[in-house]
Design a protein around this motif. Structure first.
Motif, PDB file in Angstrom:
ATOM      1  N   VAL A 167      20.708  49.429  12.332  1.00  0.00           N
ATOM      2  CA  VAL A 167      19.524  49.089  13.117  1.00  0.00           C
ATOM      3  C   VAL A 167      19.108  47.667  12.752  1.00  0.00           C
ATOM      4  N   PRO A 168      18.818  46.811  13.737  1.00  0.00           N
ATOM      5  CA  PRO A 168      18.374  45.456  13.401  1.00  0.00           C
ATOM      6  C   PRO A 168      16.997  45.474  12.728  1.00  0.00           C
ATOM      7  N   ILE A 169      16.945  45.043  11.484  1.00  0.00           N
ATOM      8  CA  ILE A 169      15.701  44.998  10.725  1.00  0.00           C
ATOM      9  C   ILE A 169      15.451  43.544  10.326  1.00  0.00           C
ATOM     10  N   THR A 170      14.229  43.096  10.491  1.00  0.00           N
ATOM     11  CA  THR A 170      13.931  41.695  10.223  1.00  0.00           C
ATOM     12  C   THR A 170      13.639  41.452   8.743  1.00  0.00           C
ATOM     13  N   GLU A 171      13.739  40.213   8.366  1.00  0.00           N
ATOM     14  CA  GLU A 171      13.382  39.801   7.005  1.00  0.00           C
ATOM     15  C   GLU A 171      11.919  40.126   6.717  1.00  0.00           C
ATOM     16  N   ALA A 172      11.058  39.939   7.732  1.00  0.00           N
ATOM     17  CA  ALA A 172       9.624  40.215   7.555  1.00  0.00           C
ATOM     18  C   ALA A 172       9.382  41.690   7.242  1.00  0.00           C
ATOM     19  N   GLU A 173      10.139  42.575   7.882  1.00  0.00           N
ATOM     20  CA  GLU A 173       9.990  44.009   7.622  1.00  0.00           C
ATOM     21  C   GLU A 173      10.408  44.345   6.196  1.00  0.00           C
ATOM     22  N   LEU A 174      11.473  43.709   5.732  1.00  0.00           N
ATOM     23  CA  LEU A 174      11.920  43.940   4.363  1.00  0.00           C
ATOM     24  C   LEU A 174      10.900  43.409   3.372  1.00  0.00           C
ATOM     25  N   ALA A 175      10.362  42.228   3.642  1.00  0.00           N
ATOM     26  CA  ALA A 175       9.352  41.651   2.759  1.00  0.00           C
ATOM     27  C   ALA A 175       8.114  42.535   2.694  1.00  0.00           C
ATOM     28  N   GLU A 176       7.739  43.106   3.822  1.00  0.00           N
ATOM     29  CA  GLU A 176       6.570  44.002   3.871  1.00  0.00           C
ATOM     30  C   GLU A 176       6.829  45.264   3.049  1.00  0.00           C
ATOM     31  N   ALA A 177       8.044  45.818   3.167  1.00  0.00           N
ATOM     32  CA  ALA A 177       8.390  47.023   2.405  1.00  0.00           C
ATOM     33  C   ALA A 177       8.382  46.737   0.911  1.00  0.00           C
ATOM     34  N   MET A 178       8.886  45.572   0.517  1.00  0.00           N
ATOM     35  CA  MET A 178       8.901  45.214  -0.896  1.00  0.00           C
ATOM     36  C   MET A 178       7.488  45.016  -1.433  1.00  0.00           C
ATOM     37  N   ALA A 179       6.637  44.403  -0.620  1.00  0.00           N
ATOM     38  CA  ALA A 179       5.245  44.192  -1.031  1.00  0.00           C
ATOM     39  C   ALA A 179       4.524  45.532  -1.188  1.00  0.00           C
ATOM     40  N   TYR A 180       4.807  46.454  -0.280  1.00  0.00           N
ATOM     41  CA  TYR A 180       4.204  47.783  -0.368  1.00  0.00           C
ATOM     42  C   TYR A 180       4.630  48.484  -1.648  1.00  0.00           C
ATOM     43  N   GLU A 181       5.932  48.446  -1.954  1.00  0.00           N
ATOM     44  CA  GLU A 181       6.425  49.106  -3.156  1.00  0.00           C
ATOM     45  C   GLU A 181       5.788  48.503  -4.406  1.00  0.00           C
ATOM     46  N   GLN A 182       5.655  47.184  -4.437  1.00  0.00           N
ATOM     47  CA  GLN A 182       5.045  46.520  -5.587  1.00  0.00           C
ATOM     48  C   GLN A 182       3.590  46.960  -5.758  1.00  0.00           C
ATOM     49  N   ALA A 183       2.846  46.959  -4.653  1.00  0.00           N
ATOM     50  CA  ALA A 183       1.440  47.364  -4.710  1.00  0.00           C
ATOM     51  C   ALA A 183       1.319  48.842  -5.076  1.00  0.00           C
ATOM     52  N   LYS A 184       2.241  49.640  -4.586  1.00  0.00           N
ATOM     53  CA  LYS A 184       2.233  51.081  -4.866  1.00  0.00           C
ATOM     54  C   LYS A 184       2.408  51.334  -6.356  1.00  0.00           C
ATOM     55  N   TRP A 185       3.303  50.580  -6.993  1.00  0.00           N
ATOM     56  CA  TRP A 185       3.509  50.758  -8.430  1.00  0.00           C
ATOM     57  C   TRP A 185       2.211  50.547  -9.197  1.00  0.00           C
ATOM     58  N   GLU A 186       1.507  49.478  -8.862  1.00  0.00           N
ATOM     59  CA  GLU A 186       0.260  49.171  -9.564  1.00  0.00           C
ATOM     60  C   GLU A 186      -0.775  50.260  -9.345  1.00  0.00           C
ATOM     61  N   GLU A 187      -0.852  50.760  -8.106  1.00  0.00           N
ATOM     62  CA  GLU A 187      -1.832  51.797  -7.778  1.00  0.00           C
ATOM     63  C   GLU A 187      -1.507  53.111  -8.489  1.00  0.00           C
ATOM     64  N   ILE A 188      -0.246  53.502  -8.488  1.00  0.00           N
ATOM     65  CA  ILE A 188       0.136  54.771  -9.097  1.00  0.00           C
ATOM     66  C   ILE A 188       0.072  54.696 -10.625  1.00  0.00           C
ATOM     67  N   GLU A 189       0.453  53.563 -11.194  1.00  0.00           N
ATOM     68  CA  GLU A 189       0.353  53.407 -12.649  1.00  0.00           C
ATOM     69  C   GLU A 189      -1.096  53.558 -13.084  1.00  0.00           C
ATOM     70  N   ARG A 190      -2.013  53.051 -12.284  1.00  0.00           N
ATOM     71  CA  ARG A 190      -3.442  53.196 -12.596  1.00  0.00           C
ATOM     72  C   ARG A 190      -3.828  54.671 -12.606  1.00  0.00           C
ATOM     73  N   ARG A 191      -3.321  55.412 -11.651  1.00  0.00           N
ATOM     74  CA  ARG A 191      -3.627  56.837 -11.589  1.00  0.00           C
ATOM     75  C   ARG A 191      -3.009  57.590 -12.776  1.00  0.00           C
ATOM     76  N   LEU A 192      -1.804  57.197 -13.139  1.00  0.00           N
ATOM     77  CA  LEU A 192      -1.162  57.832 -14.293  1.00  0.00           C
ATOM     78  C   LEU A 192      -1.945  57.572 -15.570  1.00  0.00           C
ATOM     79  N   ASP A 193      -2.445  56.360 -15.720  1.00  0.00           N
ATOM     80  CA  ASP A 193      -3.220  56.011 -16.898  1.00  0.00           C
ATOM     81  C   ASP A 193      -4.521  56.791 -16.985  1.00  0.00           C
ATOM     82  N   SER A 194      -5.039  57.207 -15.833  1.00  0.00           N
ATOM     83  CA  SER A 194      -6.328  57.904 -15.810  1.00  0.00           C
ATOM     84  C   SER A 194      -6.195  59.404 -16.078  1.00  0.00           C
ATOM     85  N   LEU A 195      -4.960  59.922 -16.097  1.00  0.00           N
ATOM     86  CA  LEU A 195      -4.773  61.359 -16.328  1.00  0.00           C
ATOM     87  C   LEU A 195      -5.103  61.723 -17.787  1.00  0.00           C
TER      88      LEU A 195
END
Length: 349
Positions: A321-349
């Motif tokens: 499927v043709p996927i753009t560079e922008a879509e990949l960059a967005e997915a990578m940014a989401y994963e990075q932000a997700k790590w920070e958000e979930i690590e915060r939740r793990l720390d609060s347990l």
């Protein structure tokens, strides 16, 4: 079995006529008289017809699953419906079977559930969907497939699934190197290593968590996971109840697998009071089926894995499927932000 959100078939008149004729021949296996037949879904391995009868509408479906997995889900759905859960009833054939097999395909006839789809932007809809999911998990405990029906289970398989995905992300670097002129592939090569490393770290976290102990406990009395739960597979019926449909992918697994899939899209989306919808999902689930801290830790660890990025790479390098560079960059940014958000939740347990 499906409803107003159904995407109706766009087949040609000739193909549509052929599929209606096919359905009429199939229906000879059931004690039903079709007044009219409508092709609802086609063009893929799965076929769905809406059959109008004097006893209300029915759903005739060709299951798009290997027979072993299909049998597990068919008997599971029959068991749950007979227990009174809000899943469509399976109508037996004239020979008192739950399905009819032609070639490699299994055909099943269900009650058609009339209803309306949920809107995840509506607070009460989101709560109702999640509470229904929790009840589904809770009430499916103890299901045992009949003798001779293979068990479809993902219990204990998460580590292998993590490793497989990490290996695939690594292997696709070779495909990216063959297409360095493509902006997507250039970005993939530049950034993917840190996501592979994160996936391997998440695997280690899972192995050090409560996961394996929980799996061994669940194997004694497992519960079912829908595996594809969402707005397309749940309805508010005309009776006001929440109906869960399309159980074709149902398997034994930790219940939080369904919860993770519902939470992930909402990690950064908030309601009018500023609460994330991911928290609303988890709270609604725990109102019915509470989780221990150890179980929630497993849930958060699973949320850390870069599933979205992996799926985007599958689209690019496997499905072409043709996927753009922008879509990949967005997915990578989401994963990075997700790590920070979930690590915060793990720390609060």
């Amino acid at each position: 079995m499906m409803a107003d959100q159904t995407v109706y078939s766009t087949t040609s008149p000739v193909t549509n006529e052929r599929l209606v004729h096919m359905a009429r021949l199939l229906l000879k296996q059931w004690d039903v008289e079709a007044k009219a037949i409508e092709v609802i879904q086609s063009g893929q391995m799965a076929l769905v017809w809406k059959v109008y009868t004097d006893d209300g509408p029915k759903c005739l479906k060709r299951i798009h699953r290997p027979k072993k997995k299909a049998l597990f889900s068919i008997y599971a759905q029959d068991t749950l419906a007979k227990k009174g859960l809000y899943v469509p009833r399976i109508i037996e054939t004239r020979n008192h079977r739950l399905f009819k097999q032609y070639g490699p395909f299994l055909f099943v006839l269900y009650d058609w559930i009339e209803g309306t789809p949920f809107d995840l932007n509506v607070h009460d809809d989101l709560i109702a969907m999640i509470e229904a999911l929790a009840h589904f998990h809770e009430q499916s405990v103890g299901y045992e497939p009949p003798p001779g029906v293979p068990v479809f289970s993902k219990l204990g398989k998460w580590p292998k699934h993590y490793m497989k995905r990490c290996r695939q992300l690594e292997a696709w670097k070779q495909l990216a190197k063959l297409d360095r002129d493509d902006p997507f592939s250039r970005l993939y090569l530049a950034e993917i290593d840190r996501f592979i490393e994160k996936g391997e770290e998440v695997l280690q976290q899972l192995l050090e968590s409560y996961y394996e102990t929980w799996v061994e406990q669940m194997k004694k009395r497992p519960s079912l996971c829908h595996q594809d739960y969402g707005t397309g597979n749940s309805l508010r019926g005309e009776d006001g109840n929440v109906w869960i449909i399309d159980l074709d992918t149902t398997a034994f697994d930790l219940p939080i697998r369904d919860v993770r899939k519902m939470m992930a899209p909402f990690l950064f989306e908030t309601d009018e009071k500023g609460k994330t919808k991911a928290d609303i999902v988890l709270e609604a689930y725990e109102d019915v089926r509470p989780l221990t801290k150890k179980e929630k830790k497993v849930l958060f660890i699973d949320l850390l894995f870069p599933y979205d990025l992996h799926e985007l790479a599958v689209e690019k390098y496997i499905r072409n499927v043709p996927i753009t560079e922008a879509e990949l960059a967005e997915a990578m940014a989401y994963e990075q932000a997700k790590w920070e958000e979930i690590e915060r939740r793990l720390d609060s347990l």
